[in-house]
Scaffold this active site. Structure first.
Site, mmCIF file in Angstrom:
data_model
loop_
_atom_site.group_PDB
_atom_site.id
_atom_site.type_symbol
_atom_site.label_atom_id
_atom_site.label_comp_id
_atom_site.label_asym_id
_atom_site.label_seq_id
_atom_site.Cartn_x
_atom_site.Cartn_y
_atom_site.Cartn_z
ATOM 1 C CG ASP A 47 78.424 13.688 51.205
ATOM 2 O OD1 ASP A 47 78.462 14.338 50.134
ATOM 3 O OD2 ASP A 47 79.119 13.979 52.198
ATOM 4 C CG HIS A 250 56.297 17.877 29.307
ATOM 5 N ND1 HIS A 250 55.931 16.584 29.596
ATOM 6 C CD2 HIS A 250 55.207 18.629 29.614
ATOM 7 C CE1 HIS A 250 54.678 16.562 30.042
ATOM 8 N NE2 HIS A 250 54.221 17.787 30.056
ATOM 9 C CG ASP A 267 53.113 24.977 32.213
ATOM 10 O OD1 ASP A 267 52.802 25.202 33.404
ATOM 11 O OD2 ASP A 267 52.681 23.994 31.565
ATOM 12 C CG ASP A 278 49.891 23.550 36.100
ATOM 13 O OD1 ASP A 278 50.707 24.137 35.379
ATOM 14 O OD2 ASP A 278 49.369 22.454 35.789
ATOM 15 C CG HIS A 357 47.971 19.362 25.770
ATOM 16 N ND1 HIS A 357 46.994 20.065 26.451
ATOM 17 C CD2 HIS A 357 48.731 20.294 25.134
ATOM 18 C CE1 HIS A 357 47.178 21.361 26.256
ATOM 19 N NE2 HIS A 357 48.208 21.524 25.448
ATOM 20 C CG HIS A 361 46.297 18.433 35.079
ATOM 21 N ND1 HIS A 361 46.664 18.942 36.311
ATOM 22 C CD2 HIS A 361 46.957 19.190 34.162
ATOM 23 C CE1 HIS A 361 47.530 19.942 36.135
ATOM 24 N NE2 HIS A 361 47.721 20.125 34.835
ATOM 25 C CG HIS A 368 50.001 16.195 35.965
ATOM 26 N ND1 HIS A 368 50.814 15.677 35.002
ATOM 27 C CD2 HIS A 368 49.808 17.491 35.612
ATOM 28 C CE1 HIS A 368 51.117 16.618 34.117
ATOM 29 N NE2 HIS A 368 50.519 17.729 34.472
ATOM 30 C CD GLU A 392 47.135 22.132 31.354
ATOM 31 O OE1 GLU A 392 48.224 22.352 30.809
ATOM 32 O OE2 GLU A 392 47.019 21.533 32.435
ATOM 33 C CE1 TYR A 396 51.454 24.139 23.067
ATOM 34 C CE2 TYR A 396 49.591 22.702 22.522
ATOM 35 C CZ TYR A 396 50.286 23.481 23.446
ATOM 36 O OH TYR A 396 49.808 23.587 24.723
ATOM 37 N NE ARG A 413 50.573 24.420 28.523
ATOM 38 C CZ ARG A 413 51.731 24.091 27.965
ATOM 39 N NH1 ARG A 413 51.769 23.695 26.704
ATOM 40 N NH2 ARG A 413 52.851 24.133 28.654
ATOM 41 C CD GLU A 415 48.266 24.828 33.319
ATOM 42 O OE1 GLU A 415 49.428 25.111 32.994
ATOM 43 O OE2 GLU A 415 47.944 23.734 33.823
HETATM 44 N N1 GLY Z 1 52.726 22.078 34.065
HETATM 45 C C1 GLY Z 1 52.263 20.825 33.678
HETATM 46 C C2 GLY Z 1 50.905 20.910 33.160
HETATM 47 O O1 GLY Z 1 50.446 21.969 32.819
HETATM 48 O O2 GLY Z 1 50.193 19.956 33.112
HETATM 49 MN MN MN Z 2 51.104 23.837 33.454
HETATM 50 MN MN MN Z 3 48.610 21.842 33.946
#
Ligand code: GLY
Ligand code: MN
Ligand code: MN
Length: 446
Positions: A47, A250, A267, A278, A357, A361, A368, A392, A396, A413, A415
């Site tokens: 519950d 991820h 991140d 983000d 990637h 976005h 996203h 971003e 890697y 990365r 961002e």
């Molecule tokens: N944190 C997810 C991205 O950077 O797209």
């Molecule tokens: Mn991110």
């Molecule tokens: Mn992002």
């Protein structure tokens, strides 16, 4: 020492939510109606439920945060164009879970013209929809589709003779998502605040990081700062990847000890009033970049800075991404991780071994965020003022035998969150350092 509580921006006004509903209805044909369910509670175990998060489209049009609500828009209706069904007032339930708005609260606090409690839904909903020829609903939402099917059966049963028949239903989502793509000043203020909280949290993580801590302990520092500043929590699962874990895009286990001579990639972004931050930053656990880390980091940073500076009306994310691919590929060749000519390595996609990637976005109520990236198959969407996006790029480097030892297992990365303005852009996340000297200076100041 407690951090300062940052001054908070105003909430989005009832008038703005009303303008959004009006603007959506203005795009619909005569005699259409919109049916848009909010989110419900989701069971976590027995519950207990997961923390409630309102459906972003429903929230965008109402500002209502209660579960189990439904918005109906009825353009041209004299008794009110916006109708909401909401949870029943129920003193016993409210003793357990707190105050509910009820129909009166929905109207008084959210400027909705007419509201009913869910106990009245069966009786009222089909009456409201009767005679509407076209329904607009999120086609991926089973609850909305079920309402449409009931409205069709109701129309076919011929119980309401003399009314025009329901002809069918169409997807409302593209219309709402096109609106959400362009942020208002009030939305940008909330995104700026989500970014600021996120930036403070990243600074805090940089200052506490040291060998001997675990990844989850940095996660705890970040998320403590988010909530302390009035954010609901993270806007998405926090990623703290140390050493080669940074190469897992991820990675959310956050379970390893920080690798002493490695980098750590964080991140993480706060969700403030349902708007997402983000940010990614990558820094050395020891506080000092090694030569190989420094060289790779500078390649990513140069690409990232050039990409940010390219954000302006008329530019496209496709062009910005192409610029990043070009800069990263050139950097990889300079460092000996790729061979030959830049264009050849772009054409044969060998850069994708290190960067797979995309660069950007949309960012908004969803991390996203919604909105299409193309006008049609061939045409990338040109940026216009009010769009908000991430920039971003990353590199890697796998721990493969053909890679020099010093570069193996490095993931980087960087961002930032960027608003397109009439003049060019505004970086929302400038409050957390990304230059090597700035990072090393902040980390030295523990
Ligand atoms: N944190 C997810 C991205 O950077 O797209
Ligand atoms: Mn991110
Ligand atoms: Mn992002």
């Amino acid at each position: 020492m407690r951090p300062e509580m940052l001054p908070r921006p105003p909430a989005i006004s009832v008038a703005e939510y009303r303008q959004r509903r009006d603007a959506l209805m203005a795009q619909l044909p005569d005699n259409a109606a919109v049916v848009l369910p909010g989110a419900g509670l989701v069971t976590r175990s027995r519950d207990s439920e997961f923390a409630f998060r309102q459906n972003s489209d429903f929230y965008y049009l109402t500002g209502i945060r209660e579960p189990d609500a439904l918005l109906v828009l009825l353009p041209g209706r004299a008794e009110g164009e916006s109708v909401v069904f909401c949870q029943d007032r129920d003193p016993t339930m409210e003793a357990w879970t707190g105050r509910r708005l009820g129909a009166a609260g929905v109207m008084a606090e959210h400027g909705i013209e007419q509201a009913f409690e869910n106990a009245d839904r069966d009786e009222q909903l089909l009456t409201l929809l009767a005679g509407r020829e076209l329904l607009y609903l999120p086609l991926d939402n089973p609850e909305a589709v079920s309402v449409a099917e009931d409205a069709l059966s109701d129309a076919q049963a011929g119980l309401r003779r003399g009314r025009p028949p329901l002809k069918g239903w169409l997807d409302i989502s593209p219309l709402i998502h096109a609106m959400r793509l362009i942020k208002s000043d009030a939305e940008i203020a909330l995104l700026r605040h989500a970014a600021l909280i996120s930036a403070h949290a990243h600074r805090r993580a940089m200052q506490v990081a040291r060998p001997g801590l675990y990844e989850f302990q940095l996660q705890a520092e970040l998320e403590h700062e988010f909530v302390w500043q009035g954010a609901s929590g993270p806007a998405y699962s926090t990623i703290v990847g140390s050493g080669a874990n940074a190469c897992v895009l991820h990675y959310i286990e956050n379970s390893a000890p920080l690798s002493e001579n490695g980098l750590v990639l964080i991140d993480a972004g706060a969700e403030f009033e349902l708007y997402a931050g983000d940010i990614t930053r990558t820094f050395p656990v020891s506080g000092r970049f090694s030569d190989a880390q420094r060289a790779l980091y500078q390649v990513v940073l140069n690409a990232q800075q050039r990409a940010v500076s390219a954000v302006q009306p008329g530019a496209t994310l496709a062009d910005i991404h192409q610029g990043v691919v070009n800069d990263l590929t050139a950097g990889l060749i300079e460092l000996g991780l790729l061979e030959g000519e830049v264009q050849a390595r772009i054409d044969d996609e060998s850069y994708r071994r290190f960067y797979l990637h995309s660069t950007s976005h949309w960012l908004g109520l969803d991390v996203h965020d919604v909105g299409t990236y193309r006008l049609d198959e061939q045409t990338p969407r040109p940026l216009v003022a009010g769009m908000v996006l991430t920039v971003e790029p990353g590199l890697y480097i796998p721990s493969d035998d053909d890679i020099p030892d010093a570069y193996q297992g490095i993931g980087i990365r960087i961002e930032d969150n960027v608003v397109v303005t009439h003049e060019g852009h505004e970086v929302l996340t400038a409050d957390v350092p990304k230059q090597i000297v700035e990072i090393e200076a902040l980390m030295a100041k523990k």
